[in-house]
Scaffold this active site. Structure first.
Site, short mmCIF file in Angstrom:
data_model
loop_
_atom_site.label_atom_id
_atom_site.label_comp_id
_atom_site.label_asym_id
_atom_site.label_seq_id
_atom_site.Cartn_x
_atom_site.Cartn_y
_atom_site.Cartn_z
N CYS A 136 14.70 -4.31 -3.38
CA CYS A 136 14.36 -4.16 -1.96
C CYS A 136 15.62 -4.11 -1.12
O CYS A 136 15.66 -3.46 -0.08
CB CYS A 136 13.49 -5.33 -1.49
SG CYS A 136 11.99 -5.49 -2.44
N GLU B 269 11.80 4.79 1.87
CA GLU B 269 12.39 4.05 0.76
C GLU B 269 12.16 4.82 -0.54
O GLU B 269 11.04 5.21 -0.85
CB GLU B 269 11.72 2.67 0.66
CG GLU B 269 12.36 1.80 -0.38
CD GLU B 269 11.70 0.43 -0.49
OE1 GLU B 269 10.46 0.34 -0.42
OE2 GLU B 269 12.43 -0.56 -0.64
#
Ligand code: ADP
Length: 509
Positions: A304, A402
């Site tokens: 992340c 992302e």
């Protein structure tokens, strides 16, 4: 490989071999033992370096979640509640030692299951033990406060365990992430139901039995394997659950947050990022290159907090990107057990997604500096080359979404304002970094970057003591550190009204 142990599951897990026949492992761990799913269904766990099956585990669903939540509820009011905070801490220390005693097996499983290089997997297992030790030390230091209400009252708080906690886990650091939330929950006196990601359940299977071996009473740690839409959704909405911790994608985080909100349960969400690293002309060049490489390609970019946007100031841009691309081109890609620099992506789905992002970046006109496809000779598994784009349109998908793979996009800037605007432009806010030798500028950016963590002149700074989490779409709440333990505590305020003092004002004896 043999692993003599008193923990039966370890012997079964130790026997898993890439390319061998995949055994079926009963993996719904409720109370003191593992059982198949109530439906009898199973799901396949793959070796991402080949796509072949490693094992079949139980495909848990609502009925299995109900059994696990009930066991966790019973344990909460059973022997676990009588165990002192100090004894809880001692059990967490025992679990850390037990995990370390089996570290090589656990690291091998993580390397096989996730595809990560073995030495990175060893680091993850060491990190899990460190997390347990940190929280073990805190177990008997969770103190309430005394509240001043004046002479007619005594008022104080006690920190109670939140209750039965649900942990819905991602696939990138299976044991590490499980421990990040399980260890503080146990330190706080909670019980737990863990749902590992369907792609990577293997080390979590070992965890439940290791916890029993470390002395945790049956029912304190329960595991339900299964798919998110089945086991995960059932867990997030189960009425016996008192709080939910989730790490994963923004889209699923919204669902889990809404489900927990509907039940009026507290929720901790650690979601995605599109994390910028800003490199000024006055940065320590070599250090910034090292940090960018590590930040972008560690765990194949499936973190992340990976670096996914490099913002490089005009004066060093070309030299920096040349060096970065040269260094990235030297990274070796191979199966996790071969312990190269980069392993495969975790799944076919992730592979297709990352290759799709690369394709759309090219369609949107970005210049490919490195990589862009499957490495030669590695066409069976879910491998992607380290990939670098420049000349990226900030409005394009590759600049905004992302990717969660070994893909970096580079952007130019000339002024501080430009860098800050680019860095803060997205709905994410997990991590942002800045490389500069100007302390004033570093501090200005630390305050103005919209992120839960700001890292200066390095990347992946922190550890179990340092709180982590996101702002904006990157999440709700903080994990790690003392803040991470408070996720699993409920404040009770206790007030006492005193009888009026005797008329002479002296103690009544
Ligand atoms: P990814 O899309 O990268 O696989 P997810 O965020 O969907 O990541 O998954 C993270 C964790 O959330 C996994 O354990 C997964 O099984 C679980 N999950 C997925 N969908 C749901 C859902 N609807 N409710 C609860 N958990 C879910």
């Amino acid at each position: 490989m043999t692993h003599a142990s008193s923990v039966p599951i370890l012997d079964r897990l130790a026997a898993l071999e890439p390319g061998a026949k995949a055994p079926t492992i009963a993996s719904i761990f409720v109370g003191a033992s593992a059982r198949p799913a109530a439906s009898g269904a199973t799901l396949k766990v793959e070796d991402p370096s080949t796509g072949s099956a490693l094992a079949n585990v139980s495909r848990g669903a609502a009925e299995d979640v109900d059994a696990a939540a009930t066991a966790a509820r019973d344990a909460l009011s059973g022997p676990w509640s009588a165990i002192t905070p100090q004894a809880r801490g001692a059990m967490l220390l025992d679990l850390a030692n037990t995990i370390e005693a089996h570290a090589e097996l656990l690291a091998r499983l993580e390397a096989l299951d996730v595809g990560k290089p073995l030495s990175q997997a060893r680091g993850d297992i060491g990190g899990a033990a460190t997390t347990l030790r940190y929280n073990a030390g805190a177990a008997d230091k969770l103190e309430g406060i005394s509240v001043p209400l004046g002479s007619d009252f005594i008022d104080f708080t006690e920190l109670e365990p939140l209750g039965v906690t649900a942990h819905i886990m991602p696939w990138n650091f299976p044991l590490g992430m499980a421990m990040r939330s399980l260890a503080p929950a146990l330190a706080a006196g909670c019980t737990a139901v863990l749902k590992p990601a369907e792609q990577t359940p293997l080390t979590t299977l070992a965890l439940a039995e290791l916890a029993l071996a470390a002395g945790f009473p049956p029912g304190v740690v329960n595991v339900v394997t299964g798919f998110g839409e089945e086991a995960g959704a059932a867990l997030a909405t189960h009425p016996l659950i008192d709080g939910v911790t989730f790490t994963g994608s923004v889209a699923t985080g919204r669902l889990v947050g809404a489900a927990a909100g509907g039940m009026l349960k507290p929720v901790v969400l650690e979601l995605g990022g599109k994390n910028p690293m800003i490199i000024f002309d006055d940065a320590d060049f070599d250090r910034a290159v090292d940090a960018a490489l590590d930040g972008a390609f560690d765990n194949c970019g499936q973190v992340c907090s990976s670096v996914s946007r490099l913002l490089v100031q005009d004066g060093i841009r070309s030299a920096f990107l040349d060096r970065f691309v040269e260094r990235a081109s030297q990274l070796k890609v191979a199966a996790g057990l071969d312990d190269a620099d980069i392993g495969p992506l975790v799944s076919a789905e992730q592979h297709a997604k990352v290759l799709g992002h690369i394709k759309s970046a090219r369609t949107d006109g970005a210049t490919l500096r490195l990589g862009g496809g499957q490495p030669a000779g590695l066409d069976r598994g879910y491998f992607v080359e380290p990939t670098v784009f420049q000349d990226v349109d900030p409005a394009s998908a590759i600049a905004r979404e992302e990717t969660f793979g070994p893909v970096v996009t580079a952007f130019p800037f000339s002024t501080e304002t430009e860098a800050l605007t680019l860095a803060n432009a997205l709905p994410y806010g997990l991590v942002a970094g800045v490389h500069t030798s100007d302390i004033d500028r570093a501090m200005r950016f630390a305050r103005r970057l919209a992120a839960g963590s700001v890292w200066i002149n390095g990347w992946f700074i922190g550890g179990v003591q340092a709180p982590t989490g996101g702002v904006k779409d990157s999440g709700v709440g903080r994990e790690r550190g003392i803040a991470g333990i408070h996720n699993y505590l409920s404040i009770k305020n206790i007030g006492i009204q005193l009888h009026p003092s005797p008329s002479d004002g002296r103690p009544d004896d």
